[in-house]
Write a protein that holds these residues in place. Structure first.
Motif, PDB file in Angstrom:
ATOM      1  N   ASN A   1       0.804  -1.221   0.000  1.00 45.76           N
ATOM      2  CA  ASN A   1       0.000   0.000   0.000  1.00 45.76           C
ATOM      3  C   ASN A   1       0.839   1.274   0.000  1.00 45.76           C
ATOM      4  OD1 ASN A   1      -2.437  -1.322  -0.076  1.00 45.76           O
ATOM      5  ND2 ASN A   1      -2.751  -1.278   2.144  1.00 45.76           N
ATOM      6  N   TRP A   2       2.060   1.199   0.581  1.00 50.71           N
ATOM      7  CA  TRP A   2       2.808   2.436   0.790  1.00 50.71           C
ATOM      8  C   TRP A   2       4.267   2.389   0.352  1.00 50.71           C
ATOM      9  CZ3 TRP A   2       1.091   7.128   1.302  1.00 50.71           C
ATOM     10  CH2 TRP A   2      -0.216   7.323   1.772  1.00 50.71           C
ATOM     11  N   ASN A   3       4.702   1.346  -0.356  1.00 45.75           N
ATOM     12  CA  ASN A   3       6.099   1.335  -0.810  1.00 45.75           C
ATOM     13  C   ASN A   3       6.205   2.055  -2.158  1.00 45.75           C
ATOM     14  OD1 ASN A   3       4.706  -0.694  -2.184  1.00 45.75           O
ATOM     15  ND2 ASN A   3       6.471  -2.060  -2.316  1.00 45.75           N
ATOM     16  N   ILE A   4       5.819   3.324  -2.152  1.00 42.77           N
ATOM     17  CA  ILE A   4       5.722   4.084  -3.398  1.00 42.77           C
ATOM     18  C   ILE A   4       7.105   4.328  -3.993  1.00 42.77           C
ATOM     19  CG2 ILE A   4       3.536   5.141  -2.700  1.00 42.77           C
ATOM     20  CD1 ILE A   4       5.008   7.717  -2.174  1.00 42.77           C
ATOM     21  N   TYR A   5       7.174   4.170  -5.308  1.00 39.98           N
ATOM     22  CA  TYR A   5       8.389   4.392  -6.083  1.00 39.98           C
ATOM     23  C   TYR A   5       9.575   3.598  -5.561  1.00 39.98           C
ATOM     24  CZ  TYR A   5       5.777   7.792  -8.662  1.00 39.98           C
ATOM     25  OH  TYR A   5       4.834   8.372  -9.465  1.00 39.98           O
ATOM     26  N   GLU A   6       9.304   2.389  -5.091  1.00 40.82           N
ATOM     27  CA  GLU A   6      10.394   1.529  -4.657  1.00 40.82           C
ATOM     28  C   GLU A   6      11.072   0.931  -5.876  1.00 40.82           C
ATOM     29  OE1 GLU A   6      10.914  -2.478  -1.981  1.00 40.82           O
ATOM     30  OE2 GLU A   6       9.638  -0.859  -1.246  1.00 40.82           O
ATOM     31  N   ASP A   7      12.403   1.046  -5.912  1.00 48.55           N
ATOM     32  CA  ASP A   7      13.151   0.567  -7.066  1.00 48.55           C
ATOM     33  C   ASP A   7      14.323  -0.333  -6.696  1.00 48.55           C
ATOM     34  OD1 ASP A   7      14.845   2.381  -5.911  1.00 48.55           O
ATOM     35  OD2 ASP A   7      14.966   3.727  -7.632  1.00 48.55           O
ATOM     36  N   GLY A   8      14.479  -0.627  -5.404  1.00 51.02           N
ATOM     37  CA  GLY A   8      15.584  -1.474  -4.974  1.00 51.02           C
ATOM     38  C   GLY A   8      16.916  -0.767  -4.936  1.00 51.02           C
ATOM     39  N   LYS A   9      16.944   0.502  -5.283  1.00 52.20           N
ATOM     40  CA  LYS A   9      18.194   1.270  -5.289  1.00 52.20           C
ATOM     41  C   LYS A   9      18.049   2.547  -4.465  1.00 52.20           C
ATOM     42  CE  LYS A   9      19.456  -0.467  -9.890  1.00 52.20           C
ATOM     43  NZ  LYS A   9      19.728  -0.111 -11.307  1.00 52.20           N
ATOM     44  N   GLN A  10      17.286   3.502  -5.008  1.00 49.71           N
ATOM     45  CA  GLN A  10      17.129   4.768  -4.286  1.00 49.71           C
ATOM     46  C   GLN A  10      16.072   4.664  -3.198  1.00 49.71           C
ATOM     47  OE1 GLN A  10      17.217   8.435  -6.483  1.00 49.71           O
ATOM     48  NE2 GLN A  10      15.741   9.427  -5.143  1.00 49.71           N
ATOM     49  N   ASN A  11      15.049   3.873  -3.440  1.00 47.14           N
ATOM     50  CA  ASN A  11      13.989   3.679  -2.446  1.00 47.14           C
ATOM     51  C   ASN A  11      13.828   2.185  -2.182  1.00 47.14           C
ATOM     52  OD1 ASN A  11      13.232   6.491  -2.243  1.00 47.14           O
ATOM     53  ND2 ASN A  11      12.351   6.276  -4.279  1.00 47.14           N
ATOM     54  N   VAL A  12      14.102   1.819  -0.932  1.00 45.93           N
ATOM     55  CA  VAL A  12      14.101   0.418  -0.534  1.00 45.93           C
ATOM     56  C   VAL A  12      13.259   0.275   0.731  1.00 45.93           C
ATOM     57  CG1 VAL A  12      15.549  -1.505   0.270  1.00 45.93           C
ATOM     58  CG2 VAL A  12      16.395   0.040  -1.517  1.00 45.93           C
ATOM     59  N   SER A  13      12.572  -0.842   0.882  1.00 42.66           N
ATOM     60  CA  SER A  13      11.853  -1.095   2.125  1.00 42.66           C
ATOM     61  C   SER A  13      11.995  -2.556   2.516  1.00 42.66           C
ATOM     62  CB  SER A  13      10.368  -0.718   2.003  1.00 42.66           C
ATOM     63  OG  SER A  13       9.700  -1.594   1.123  1.00 42.66           O
ATOM     64  N   VAL A  14      11.851  -2.809   3.807  1.00 41.81           N
ATOM     65  CA  VAL A  14      11.920  -4.181   4.315  1.00 41.81           C
ATOM     66  C   VAL A  14      10.726  -4.437   5.225  1.00 41.81           C
ATOM     67  CG1 VAL A  14      14.411  -4.502   4.140  1.00 41.81           C
ATOM     68  CG2 VAL A  14      13.467  -3.398   6.165  1.00 41.81           C
ATOM     69  N   HIS A  15      10.252  -5.673   5.179  1.00 34.96           N
ATOM     70  CA  HIS A  15       9.129  -6.110   5.995  1.00 34.96           C
ATOM     71  C   HIS A  15       9.453  -7.520   6.469  1.00 34.96           C
ATOM     72  CE1 HIS A  15       5.063  -7.297   7.147  1.00 34.96           C
ATOM     73  NE2 HIS A  15       4.616  -6.073   6.919  1.00 34.96           N
ATOM     74  N   LEU A  16       9.073  -7.842   7.689  1.00 32.68           N
ATOM     75  CA  LEU A  16       9.341  -9.175   8.218  1.00 32.68           C
ATOM     76  C   LEU A  16       8.817 -10.263   7.290  1.00 32.68           C
ATOM     77  CD1 LEU A  16      10.353 -11.037  10.477  1.00 32.68           C
ATOM     78  CD2 LEU A  16       8.179 -10.648  11.666  1.00 32.68           C
ATOM     79  N   LYS A  17       7.702  -9.985   6.630  1.00 30.65           N
ATOM     80  CA  LYS A  17       7.114 -10.969   5.718  1.00 30.65           C
ATOM     81  C   LYS A  17       8.039 -11.300   4.550  1.00 30.65           C
ATOM     82  CE  LYS A  17       2.690 -11.964   3.456  1.00 30.65           C
ATOM     83  NZ  LYS A  17       1.345 -11.417   3.117  1.00 30.65           N
ATOM     84  N   ASP A  18       8.941 -10.358   4.196  1.00 35.66           N
ATOM     85  CA  ASP A  18       9.900 -10.610   3.122  1.00 35.66           C
ATOM     86  C   ASP A  18      10.829 -11.771   3.483  1.00 35.66           C
ATOM     87  OD1 ASP A  18       8.866  -8.356   1.869  1.00 35.66           O
ATOM     88  OD2 ASP A  18      10.448  -7.033   2.604  1.00 35.66           O
ATOM     89  N   PHE A  19      11.102 -11.932   4.776  1.00 34.19           N
ATOM     90  CA  PHE A  19      12.090 -12.909   5.230  1.00 34.19           C
ATOM     91  C   PHE A  19      11.452 -14.148   5.868  1.00 34.19           C
ATOM     92  CE2 PHE A  19      13.644  -8.543   5.668  1.00 34.19           C
ATOM     93  CZ  PHE A  19      14.727  -8.570   4.802  1.00 34.19           C
ATOM     94  N   SER A  20      10.313 -13.963   6.527  1.00 34.52           N
ATOM     95  CA  SER A  20       9.637 -15.077   7.216  1.00 34.52           C
ATOM     96  C   SER A  20       8.147 -15.077   6.895  1.00 34.52           C
ATOM     97  CB  SER A  20       9.858 -14.965   8.728  1.00 34.52           C
ATOM     98  OG  SER A  20      11.225 -15.035   9.051  1.00 34.52           O
ATOM     99  N   PRO A  21       7.790 -15.372   5.650  1.00 40.33           N
ATOM    100  CA  PRO A  21       6.366 -15.337   5.266  1.00 40.33           C
ATOM    101  C   PRO A  21       5.508 -16.312   6.063  1.00 40.33           C
ATOM    102  CG  PRO A  21       7.694 -16.371   3.551  1.00 40.33           C
ATOM    103  CD  PRO A  21       8.655 -15.765   4.520  1.00 40.33           C
ATOM    104  N   GLU A  22       6.118 -17.373   6.575  1.00 35.88           N
ATOM    105  CA  GLU A  22       5.350 -18.368   7.320  1.00 35.88           C
ATOM    106  C   GLU A  22       4.738 -17.787   8.597  1.00 35.88           C
ATOM    107  OE1 GLU A  22       9.460 -18.401   9.014  1.00 35.88           O
ATOM    108  OE2 GLU A  22       8.591 -18.337   6.992  1.00 35.88           O
ATOM    109  N   LEU A  23       5.329 -16.728   9.122  1.00 36.35           N
ATOM    110  CA  LEU A  23       4.802 -16.102  10.342  1.00 36.35           C
ATOM    111  C   LEU A  23       3.461 -15.411  10.094  1.00 36.35           C
ATOM    112  CD1 LEU A  23       8.070 -14.489  11.794  1.00 36.35           C
ATOM    113  CD2 LEU A  23       6.948 -16.591  12.545  1.00 36.35           C
ATOM    114  N   PHE A  24       3.151 -15.160   8.831  1.00 39.43           N
ATOM    115  CA  PHE A  24       1.945 -14.418   8.473  1.00 39.43           C
ATOM    116  C   PHE A  24       0.850 -15.319   7.908  1.00 39.43           C
ATOM    117  CE2 PHE A  24       5.412 -11.523   8.681  1.00 39.43           C
ATOM    118  CZ  PHE A  24       4.890 -10.337   9.145  1.00 39.43           C
ATOM    119  N   ALA A  25       1.155 -16.578   7.761  1.00 38.10           N
ATOM    120  CA  ALA A  25       0.178 -17.515   7.197  1.00 38.10           C
ATOM    121  C   ALA A  25      -1.028 -17.639   8.119  1.00 38.10           C
ATOM    122  CB  ALA A  25       0.827 -18.875   6.985  1.00 38.10           C
TER     123      ALA A  25
END
Length: 349
Positions: A289-313
């Motif tokens: 919803n809010w990772n606007i203009y994320e490009d992996g270079k200038q704008n980067v974001s991290v979320h626990l779900k990126d690393f441990s998706p099983e915690l959100f199942a």
């Protein structure tokens, strides 16, 4: 012709919805473009050349007087980017030919055109941008999918910020980082001991200066965070340099190489200044919803779900909010260190 945009919400929302004015100005260069917002959000749209007039609602005008004022303006169109019961009624009573809002079953009858908030983003602008741009389609043929929010600082504001930095002992040739250590609530704040480890990682690089986004009554919390840092990091922190108001924070941030910290208004404001951003999302938040203009270079974001998706199942939104602190405990700095290192390599002097 007059067009009104309504966004009586928080700073990040007001800034994001300001993109509508750039598109409207291009399509209707002679139109009068007005923005209805809360007074405390004014700072992010000051000096915006696409906005002709700011109108302040709640806490400044009783609702019946606001309705009267809106009627007098005789708007051709109203774009209600907030779409609450109150703003939909205000839009309905305005007399505008076009009454545009988001589709909710209890506000739908008040508009001539409605659009769903639930969309899949088609570009890296993200859903927050694209769903707002869709509101323009009744007024603009082939309305753009994306525009970047922009903040406009004066030369005087920039010069004052430069002076504050230099007089505070910051070498402008260093890599300067603004840290968003505190979220808008405890549930949106990455654990301070964990954040300290990330600050130590940043300060390990030579020629680094660290600033904090805080207000005076938060100084004790920031001092607690600093207490978790190692001696080398403490030497690179300039605690007494901070924005005394929102415009001063923006001007100071404009001299930074990046902003790093909890996702929120400060991150979005930095993006609007074209400052690289590294955002840490709270576990219950939907990153899409809010990772606007994320490009992996200038704008980067991290979320626990990126690393441990099983915690959100099989967890509902209520479950996520209930378990937020337990989930934060599992969002170890070790997950973040590598993407942060890559980000710093791309965005340091």
């Amino acid at each position: 012709m007059k067009i009104l945009v309504i966004q009586q919400k928080m700073i990040g929302d007001v800034l994001t919805s300001s993109i509508l004015f750039e598109a409207l100005r291009k399509a209707y260069p002679e139109a009068q473009l007005h923005y209805l917002i809360y007074p405390h959000t004014k700072a992010v749209v000051e000096n915006n050349p696409f906005i002709d007039k700011l109108i302040f609602g709640k806490n400044t005008l009783p609702f019946y007087k606001l309705v009267k004022q809106i009627k007098i303006e005789n708007y051709y169109a109203i774009i209600d980017a907030y779409s609450t019961v109150q703003t939909s009624i205000l839009t309905s009573l305005s007399g505008a030919k076009y009454k545009i809002g988001f589709d909710k079953k209890y506000t739908r009858p008040f508009y001539t055109h409605v659009f769903s908030r639930k969309i899949q983003a088609k570009t890296n602008a993200g859903a927050a941008i694209e769903k707002r741009m869709r509101l323009l389609t009744p007024l603009i043929k082939n309305a753009p999918l994306q525009l970047k929010p922009k903040i406009f600082l004066s030369d005087a504001e920039r010069e004052k910020a430069k002076r504050i930095l230099i007089e505070g002992g910051v070498d402008l040739s260093d890599s300067i980082y603004m840290i968003g250590a505190l979220g808008s609530s405890e549930k949106k704040t990455y654990p301070l001991p964990y954040l300290a480890k990330l600050l130590d990682q940043m300060a390990a690089k030579e020629n680094t200066a660290i600033l904090f986004n805080y207000i005076p009554n938060q100084k004790e919390q920031i001092s607690t965070l600093i207490g978790y840092c190692n001696a080398q990091t403490k030497q690179k922190i300039y605690l007494d340099i901070y924005g005394k108001n929102l415009r001063e924070f923006l001007a100071l941030t404009s001299f930074c190489d990046a902003i790093i910290g909890n996702e929120g208004g400060a991150i979005n404001m930095a993006k609007a200044l074209n400052i690289p951003s590294f955002a840490i999302f709270s576990p219950p938040l939907n990153k899409a919803n809010w990772n606007i203009y994320e490009d992996g270079k200038q704008n980067v974001s991290v979320h626990l779900k990126d690393f441990s998706p099983e915690l959100f199942a099989e967890k509902s939104q209520d479950d996520l909010h209930k378990d937020v602190f337990e989930l934060y405990e599992k969002f170890l700095p070790a997950y973040i260190e590598e993407p942060l290192d890559q980000f710093l390599k791309l965005n340091t002097k």
